[in-house]
Design a protein around this motif. Structure first.
Motif, mmCIF file in Angstrom:
data_model
loop_
_atom_site.group_PDB
_atom_site.id
_atom_site.type_symbol
_atom_site.label_atom_id
_atom_site.label_comp_id
_atom_site.label_asym_id
_atom_site.label_seq_id
_atom_site.Cartn_x
_atom_site.Cartn_y
_atom_site.Cartn_z
ATOM 1 N N PRO A 118 -28.706 -6.597 12.861
ATOM 2 C CA PRO A 118 -28.305 -5.398 12.115
ATOM 3 C C PRO A 118 -26.808 -5.175 12.183
ATOM 4 N N SER A 119 -26.294 -4.423 11.234
ATOM 5 C CA SER A 119 -24.880 -4.084 11.268
ATOM 6 C C SER A 119 -24.644 -3.008 12.327
ATOM 7 N N THR A 120 -23.427 -2.928 12.815
ATOM 8 C CA THR A 120 -23.086 -1.897 13.799
ATOM 9 C C THR A 120 -23.285 -0.490 13.234
ATOM 10 N N PRO A 121 -22.851 -0.200 11.992
ATOM 11 C CA PRO A 121 -23.130 1.143 11.458
ATOM 12 C C PRO A 121 -24.621 1.464 11.396
ATOM 13 N N ASP A 122 -25.451 0.495 10.978
ATOM 14 C CA ASP A 122 -26.893 0.742 10.931
ATOM 15 C C ASP A 122 -27.446 1.012 12.328
ATOM 16 N N SER A 123 -26.942 0.292 13.322
ATOM 17 C CA SER A 123 -27.415 0.505 14.693
ATOM 18 C C SER A 123 -26.999 1.875 15.208
ATOM 19 N N LEU A 124 -25.796 2.322 14.859
ATOM 20 C CA LEU A 124 -25.380 3.671 15.253
ATOM 21 C C LEU A 124 -26.298 4.723 14.637
ATOM 22 N N ARG A 125 -26.652 4.535 13.381
ATOM 23 C CA ARG A 125 -27.559 5.485 12.718
ATOM 24 C C ARG A 125 -28.935 5.474 13.391
ATOM 25 N N GLN A 126 -29.392 4.284 13.763
ATOM 26 C CA GLN A 126 -30.696 4.179 14.424
ATOM 27 C C GLN A 126 -30.675 4.878 15.779
ATOM 28 N N LEU A 127 -29.594 4.687 16.541
ATOM 29 C CA LEU A 127 -29.488 5.337 17.846
ATOM 30 C C LEU A 127 -29.466 6.858 17.692
ATOM 31 N N ALA A 128 -28.707 7.343 16.726
ATOM 32 C CA ALA A 128 -28.645 8.792 16.505
ATOM 33 C C ALA A 128 -29.998 9.343 16.116
ATOM 34 N N ALA A 129 -30.729 8.612 15.272
ATOM 35 C CA ALA A 129 -32.054 9.068 14.848
ATOM 36 C C ALA A 129 -33.020 9.140 16.022
ATOM 37 N N GLY A 130 -32.753 8.294 17.051
ATOM 38 C CA GLY A 130 -33.603 8.302 18.241
ATOM 39 C C GLY A 130 -33.185 9.321 19.286
ATOM 40 N N GLY A 131 -32.174 10.123 18.976
ATOM 41 C CA GLY A 131 -31.760 11.179 19.895
ATOM 42 C C GLY A 131 -30.589 10.837 20.786
ATOM 43 N N CYS A 132 -29.979 9.677 20.605
ATOM 44 C CA CYS A 132 -28.831 9.284 21.425
ATOM 45 C C CYS A 132 -27.653 10.211 21.134
ATOM 46 N N ARG A 133 -26.944 10.608 22.181
ATOM 47 C CA ARG A 133 -25.793 11.481 22.008
ATOM 48 C C ARG A 133 -24.486 10.836 22.482
ATOM 49 N N THR A 134 -24.569 9.736 23.222
ATOM 50 C CA THR A 134 -23.373 9.016 23.659
ATOM 51 C C THR A 134 -23.651 7.520 23.567
ATOM 52 N N VAL A 135 -22.693 6.781 22.988
ATOM 53 C CA VAL A 135 -22.859 5.344 22.882
ATOM 54 C C VAL A 135 -21.602 4.659 23.402
ATOM 55 N N VAL A 136 -21.805 3.683 24.277
ATOM 56 C CA VAL A 136 -20.720 2.844 24.781
ATOM 57 C C VAL A 136 -20.720 1.561 23.954
ATOM 58 N N VAL A 137 -19.663 1.367 23.169
ATOM 59 C CA VAL A 137 -19.576 0.203 22.292
ATOM 60 C C VAL A 137 -18.736 -0.878 22.975
ATOM 61 N N VAL A 138 -19.308 -2.072 23.047
ATOM 62 C CA VAL A 138 -18.664 -3.223 23.690
ATOM 63 C C VAL A 138 -18.349 -4.260 22.619
ATOM 64 N N PRO A 139 -17.081 -4.427 22.227
ATOM 65 C CA PRO A 139 -16.743 -5.443 21.231
ATOM 66 C C PRO A 139 -16.811 -6.836 21.860
ATOM 67 N N VAL A 140 -18.022 -7.357 21.971
ATOM 68 C CA VAL A 140 -18.303 -8.472 22.868
ATOM 69 C C VAL A 140 -17.659 -9.778 22.435
ATOM 70 N N SER A 141 -17.398 -9.967 21.153
ATOM 71 C CA SER A 141 -16.820 -11.247 20.715
ATOM 72 C C SER A 141 -15.311 -11.194 20.575
ATOM 73 N N PHE A 142 -14.687 -10.088 20.966
ATOM 74 C CA PHE A 142 -13.244 -9.910 20.813
ATOM 75 C C PHE A 142 -12.605 -9.784 22.197
ATOM 76 N N VAL A 143 -11.587 -10.563 22.472
ATOM 77 C CA VAL A 143 -10.904 -10.442 23.760
ATOM 78 C C VAL A 143 -9.551 -9.757 23.615
ATOM 79 N N SER A 144 -9.103 -9.518 22.378
ATOM 80 C CA SER A 144 -7.808 -8.900 22.132
ATOM 81 C C SER A 144 -7.968 -7.771 21.123
ATOM 82 N N ASP A 145 -7.149 -6.743 21.253
ATOM 83 C CA ASP A 145 -7.166 -5.683 20.254
ATOM 84 C C ASP A 145 -6.651 -6.203 18.919
ATOM 85 N N HIS A 146 -7.336 -5.795 17.864
ATOM 86 C CA HIS A 146 -6.974 -6.208 16.507
ATOM 87 C C HIS A 146 -7.570 -5.160 15.573
ATOM 88 N N ILE A 147 -7.584 -5.457 14.276
ATOM 89 C CA ILE A 147 -8.098 -4.510 13.295
ATOM 90 C C ILE A 147 -9.537 -4.120 13.592
#
Length: 328
Positions: A245-274
């Protein structure tokens, strides 16, 4: 770049994507990106350059605005800093020099090799800054490196660090930034969402190891953190079927399930970029806020000492395998 030079020095080529620092660079950068059939195949090969220019023309205004919001891509600066830190870290082991080697923007591969040749260096370690191998990322960079070596300096010795999804130091650093973000979130019910750069699904179906390696990284990290998470994919572009799934779709799914805080881990990125500074920090944070959630992103590894040490271990192992350094 460190001061070591001459035939006894070893060059470390840090392979990365590249990115535009100024607005006028955005469109040509996008043309370079979409012209590469190892990333995405757009129609017949002969027509891809034309299609790439059309896509770049359409996307450039929005992309230019996004880059402007973060002050241009910092990727070249961060990669140079990583290389400097890495060469300094490795100085007790031998004369290493670092060179930034970008695939789609400056400094390009040919210019990088010209610098290496001018320094009189004959041994190169190609170090990918993509932990997970894909023919669309590391594969494309290595193909371009092989082409440039063949036409320019075919007699150089080359060692390649192709992938490192479960390298111990890398995994420890990921676990550490997740622990710090979890503490900052201060919510025992927070969800962990790993966000990886998406790929066309056809690449995985054709045997690309990227997805399996992402999953291996997550499994290794979760052994240390003890916190399970779920995987999603960001940065889709182009008219093909992408990993879901896309990250936006997963955020929507988490919110629909009652999640109020999400820790996002950009797992394939080792450097800050766009992808981290705009896509996650601005776009996805705004989306999460609108969904009634707070988004906390983990710190990028950038020049964290533990991460630089992990890269150093990869370089030393590659050199020892080629017999350039004594076995420890």
């Amino acid at each position: 770049m460190t001061p070591a030079s001459g035939s006894q020095a070893i060059a470390i080529l840090l392979l990365n994507l590249g990115g535009p620092e100024r607005g006028e660079e955005v469109r040509p950068f996008l043309v370079n990106l979409f012209s590469d059939r190892e990333i995405i195949r757009l129609g017949p090969a002969l027509l891809q350059p034309l299609i790439a220019r059309l896509i770049a023309w359409r996307r450039a205004p929005k992309s230019r605005a996004n880059y402007a919001e973060i002050g241009g891509s910092p990727l070249a600066r961060i990669t140079a800093a990583q290389g400097q830190a890495l060469a300094e870290h490795l100085a007790p082991c031998g004369p290493f020099r670092s060179f930034v080697c970008m695939r789609y923007w400056h400094p390009r591969t040919g210019a990088c090799l010209a610098q290496v040749q001018a320094a009189g260096i004959r041994r190169l370690v190609a170090l990918t800054l993509y932990p997970h191998f894909s023919r669309a990322t590391t594969g494309s960079s290595l193909s371009e490196l092989a082409r440039q070596l063949q036409v320019g300096v075919p007699d150089l010795e080359l060692a390649v660090v192709r992938e490192w999804p479960t390298q111990a130091g890398y995994i420890r650093e990921l676990a550490a930034v997740i622990a710090a973000a979890w503490q900052a979130a201060a919510d025992p019910a927070a969800a962990v969402l790993y966000s990886a750069h998406s790929l066309p699904a056809a690449l995985i179906e054709e045997g690309d190891p990227y997805l399996d390696q992402i999953r291996a990284t997550i499994a290794a990290v979760e052994e240390l953190t003890g916190r399970p998470g779920q995987l999603a994919f960001q940065s889709r572009s182009g008219p093909v079927r992408w990993l879901a799934p896309s990250t936006p779709d997963s955020l929507r799914q988490l919110a629909a399930g009652g999640c109020r805080t999400v820790v996002v881990v950009p797992v394939s990125f080792v450097s800050d970029h766009i992808e981290t500074l705009h896509e996650i920090d601005i776009q996805y944070r705004q989306l999460a806020h609108g969904l009634g959630m707070r988004l906390v992103r983990t710190e990028s590894l950038n020049v964290r000492p533990g991460f630089i040490a992990a890269l150093g271990e990869l370089v030393l192992a590659a050199c020892r395998e080629r017999g350039w350094l004594p076995v420890a």
